[in-house]
Design an enzyme around this catalytic site. Structure first.
Site, PDB file in Angstrom:
ATOM      1  CE  LYS A  16      -1.674  -0.610   4.110  1.00 31.45           C
ATOM      2  NZ  LYS A  16      -1.137  -1.848   4.662  1.00 31.45           N
ATOM      3  NE  ARG A  90      -3.036  -0.500  11.028  1.00 26.89           N
ATOM      4  CZ  ARG A  90      -2.035  -0.115  10.233  1.00 26.89           C
ATOM      5  NH1 ARG A  90      -2.094   1.017   9.611  1.00 26.89           N
ATOM      6  NH2 ARG A  90      -0.983  -0.883  10.078  1.00 26.89           N
ATOM      7  NE  ARG A 129       8.230  -3.089   6.114  1.00 28.73           N
ATOM      8  CZ  ARG A 129       6.922  -2.806   6.168  1.00 28.73           C
ATOM      9  NH1 ARG A 129       6.325  -2.306   5.113  1.00 28.73           N
ATOM     10  NH2 ARG A 129       6.232  -3.057   7.238  1.00 28.73           N
ATOM     11  NE  ARG A 135       7.947  -0.622   9.862  1.00 25.00           N
ATOM     12  CZ  ARG A 135       6.744  -0.551   9.324  1.00 25.00           C
ATOM     13  NH1 ARG A 135       6.598  -0.027   8.138  1.00 25.00           N
ATOM     14  NH2 ARG A 135       5.712  -1.026   9.965  1.00 25.00           N
ATOM     15  NE  ARG A 146       3.217  -4.694  11.491  1.00 27.58           N
ATOM     16  CZ  ARG A 146       4.340  -4.796  10.787  1.00 27.58           C
ATOM     17  NH1 ARG A 146       5.392  -5.410  11.296  1.00 27.58           N
ATOM     18  NH2 ARG A 146       4.408  -4.291   9.595  1.00 27.58           N
TER      19      ARG A 146
HETATM   20  P1  ADP Z   1       2.050  -1.856   8.267  1.00 27.69           P
HETATM   21  O1  ADP Z   1       0.907  -1.521   7.364  1.00 27.69           O
HETATM   22  O2  ADP Z   1       3.234  -2.367   7.518  1.00 27.69           O
HETATM   23  O3  ADP Z   1       1.676  -2.700   9.421  1.00 27.69           O
HETATM   24  P2  ADP Z   1       2.110   0.896   9.284  1.00 27.69           P
HETATM   25  O4  ADP Z   1       3.283   1.743   9.070  1.00 27.69           O
HETATM   26  O5  ADP Z   1       0.858   1.284   8.573  1.00 27.69           O
HETATM   27  O6  ADP Z   1       2.619  -0.542   8.930  1.00 27.69           O
HETATM   28  O7  ADP Z   1       1.765   0.819  10.869  1.00 27.69           O
HETATM   29  C1  ADP Z   1       2.712   0.449  11.831  1.00 27.69           C
HETATM   30  C2  ADP Z   1       2.075   0.419  13.207  1.00 27.69           C
HETATM   31  O8  ADP Z   1       1.603   1.733  13.560  1.00 27.69           O
HETATM   32  C3  ADP Z   1       0.825  -0.460  13.350  1.00 27.69           C
HETATM   33  O9  ADP Z   1       1.163  -1.802  13.609  1.00 27.69           O
HETATM   34  C4  ADP Z   1       0.099   0.223  14.519  1.00 27.69           C
HETATM   35  O10 ADP Z   1       0.674  -0.106  15.745  1.00 27.69           O
HETATM   36  C5  ADP Z   1       0.371   1.687  14.273  1.00 27.69           C
HETATM   37  N1  ADP Z   1      -0.686   2.328  13.431  1.00 27.69           N
HETATM   38  C6  ADP Z   1      -0.531   2.851  12.183  1.00 27.69           C
HETATM   39  N2  ADP Z   1      -1.676   3.358  11.714  1.00 27.69           N
HETATM   40  C7  ADP Z   1      -2.611   3.148  12.678  1.00 27.69           C
HETATM   41  C8  ADP Z   1      -4.006   3.419  12.789  1.00 27.69           C
HETATM   42  N3  ADP Z   1      -4.696   4.012  11.800  1.00 27.69           N
HETATM   43  N4  ADP Z   1      -4.631   3.051  13.941  1.00 27.69           N
HETATM   44  C9  ADP Z   1      -3.966   2.465  14.931  1.00 27.69           C
HETATM   45  N5  ADP Z   1      -2.663   2.168  14.903  1.00 27.69           N
HETATM   46  C10 ADP Z   1      -1.977   2.497  13.790  1.00 27.69           C
END
Ligand code: ADP
Length: 188
Positions: A16, A90, A129, A135, A146
């Site tokens: 994404k 989310r 990654r 990360r 996740r």
């Molecule tokens: P990925 O899609 O690879 O899991 P992201 O960078 O989108 O990674 O998110 C990393 C972390 O940040 C998530 O696992 C969560 O803990 C937090 N996070 C990101 N966006 C949200 C959201 N909209 N609501 C709640 N937590 C979020």
């Protein structure tokens, strides 16, 4: 203030972020990634960052009210209301709040793009990654968590946006160029 928004939905590792970045730069839209914003808070050691860090390291979701305050602030600072959301919403609560926020700001939802690939490929990509970017939430235990959190809390958004007619499916297997072709096709 009339504007447009596109949402990228999909499990971690589906690509994404890559697609959202390219679409944003080609359309001249602002990309708003809640994951990137949170990582900036963690790096800057802000109050939100200190709160979010252990949650992100576990692979859990940061509470909705904190995410929504952060998104509201970002949207308020926009010059032109053209936005690509990556990793937000989310949860159903976030999606409902976003609907209200977009209506308030006069922003039209152009589409919700569900980028998806199979579970094994997701794990393979996330582990790769982890090796490249280091990360801290890309280790195997967190990755599994996740994916679980995605299935429980985020997958319900698929039917939510299906029922409003906004959802488009994008096959996420293939080269980034191939996937991008599907993205622009789905929006035209
Ligand atoms: P990925 O899609 O690879 O899991 P992201 O960078 O989108 O990674 O998110 C990393 C972390 O940040 C998530 O696992 C969560 O803990 C937090 N996070 C990101 N966006 C949200 C959201 N909209 N609501 C709640 N937590 C979020």
């Amino acid at each position: 203030m009339a504007g447009d928004a596109v949402i990228f939905l999909g499990p971690p590792g589906a690509g994404k972020g890559t697609q959202a970045a390219r679409l944003a730069s080609e359309l001249g839209y602002k990309k708003l990634s809640t994951g990137d914003l949170l990582r900036e808070h963690v790096a800057g050691n802000t109050e939100l960052g200190r709160l979010a860090k252990p949650i992100m390291e576990r692979g859990d979701l940061v509470p909705d009210d904190l995410i929504l305050a952060m998104v509201r602030e970002e949207l308020a600072g926009l010059e032109a209301p053209h936005v690509i959301f990556d990793g937000f919403p989310r949860t159903i609560a976030q999606a409902r709040a976003l609907d209200r926020l977009l209506a308030e700001l006069g922003i039209r939802l152009k589409g919700v793009l569900l980028v998806d690939v199979g579970q094994e490929e997701l794990i393979r990509r996330l582990l790769e990654r982890a090796r490249k970017e280091g990360r801290s939430d890309d280790n195997e235990a967190t990755i599994r968590r996740r994916l679980e959190v995605y299935a429980q809390q985020t997958q319900p958004l698929v039917s939510y946006y299906q029922s409003t007619g906004a959802l488009r499916h994008i096959e996420g297997l293939g080269t980034p160029d191939e996937v991008y072709g599907r993205v622009t096709g789905a929006l035209s």
